[in-house]
Design a protein around this motif. Structure first.
Motif, PDB file in Angstrom:
ATOM      1  N   UNK A  79       0.838  -1.203   0.000  1.00 33.02           N
ATOM      2  CA  UNK A  79       0.000   0.000   0.000  1.00 33.02           C
ATOM      3  C   UNK A  79       0.871   1.250   0.000  1.00 33.02           C
ATOM      4  N   UNK A  80       1.896   1.265   0.869  1.00 37.50           N
ATOM      5  CA  UNK A  80       2.782   2.427   0.918  1.00 37.50           C
ATOM      6  C   UNK A  80       3.541   2.608  -0.384  1.00 37.50           C
ATOM      7  N   UNK A  81       3.983   1.502  -0.968  1.00 31.76           N
ATOM      8  CA  UNK A  81       4.729   1.575  -2.229  1.00 31.76           C
ATOM      9  C   UNK A  81       3.839   2.116  -3.338  1.00 31.76           C
ATOM     10  N   UNK A  82       2.596   1.650  -3.403  1.00 32.70           N
ATOM     11  CA  UNK A  82       1.674   2.144  -4.427  1.00 32.70           C
ATOM     12  C   UNK A  82       1.368   3.614  -4.224  1.00 32.70           C
ATOM     13  N   UNK A  83       1.227   4.045  -2.972  1.00 31.93           N
ATOM     14  CA  UNK A  83       0.979   5.465  -2.722  1.00 31.93           C
ATOM     15  C   UNK A  83       2.147   6.313  -3.196  1.00 31.93           C
ATOM     16  N   UNK A  84       3.361   5.859  -2.918  1.00 30.35           N
ATOM     17  CA  UNK A  84       4.543   6.603  -3.367  1.00 30.35           C
ATOM     18  C   UNK A  84       4.627   6.631  -4.890  1.00 30.35           C
ATOM     19  N   UNK A  85       4.313   5.488  -5.515  1.00 30.38           N
ATOM     20  CA  UNK A  85       4.370   5.418  -6.968  1.00 30.38           C
ATOM     21  C   UNK A  85       3.351   6.371  -7.589  1.00 30.38           C
ATOM     22  N   UNK A  86       2.149   6.402  -7.022  1.00 34.50           N
ATOM     23  CA  UNK A  86       1.132   7.320  -7.537  1.00 34.50           C
ATOM     24  C   UNK A  86       1.574   8.765  -7.369  1.00 34.50           C
ATOM     25  N   UNK A  87       2.198   9.070  -6.250  1.00 33.02           N
ATOM     26  CA  UNK A  87       2.680  10.434  -6.025  1.00 33.02           C
ATOM     27  C   UNK A  87       3.788  10.775  -7.021  1.00 33.02           C
ATOM     28  N   UNK A  88       4.681   9.811  -7.300  1.00 39.08           N
ATOM     29  CA  UNK A  88       5.752  10.057  -8.272  1.00 39.08           C
ATOM     30  C   UNK A  88       5.189  10.276  -9.670  1.00 39.08           C
ATOM     31  N   UNK A  89       4.197   9.457 -10.058  1.00 38.55           N
ATOM     32  CA  UNK A  89       3.582   9.649 -11.370  1.00 38.55           C
ATOM     33  C   UNK A  89       2.888  10.998 -11.456  1.00 38.55           C
ATOM     34  N   UNK A  90       2.184  11.371 -10.410  1.00 44.16           N
ATOM     35  CA  UNK A  90       1.481  12.650 -10.415  1.00 44.16           C
ATOM     36  C   UNK A  90       2.478  13.804 -10.552  1.00 44.16           C
TER      37      UNK A  90
END
Length: 90
Positions: A51-62
């Motif tokens: 969950x934390x990794x996906x949140x970081x990935x989404x933030x990086x993509x954004x």
């Protein structure tokens, strides 16, 4: 009761064989419970990390797409000659 009778009673209680399988079964039950608890904790931690990794990935993509200019990227790739249908000279 004499002291020797008490000593014999304690000795038979300590060396009594029916107690050992019960203790062994209790020990195995404790091991199974501990393994089950550790498996659940590991599963929870893996889920939390994902969950934390996906949140970081989404933030990086954004963050990336906030500043991304698709037209400029296309022009750079066209000038580099990456496209067969578009000419590189201009």
């Amino acid at each position: 009761m004499k002291l020797t009778e008490i000593a014999r009673a304690v000795a038979t209680q300590v060396t009594d064989k029916p107690n050992k399988p019960q203790l062994r079964g209790l020990h195995h039950a404790t091991i199974k419970r501990n393994l089950a608890v550790s498996l659940v904790l590991c599963t929870i931690s893996v889920i939390a990390v994902k969950i934390l990794h996906n949140d970081r990935r989404k933030a990086n993509y954004a963050e990336f797409y906030k500043n991304y200019d698709a037209e400029a990227a296309y022009e750079r790739m066209r000038k580099a000659g990456l496209f067969q249908a578009a000419s590189a000279d201009d």
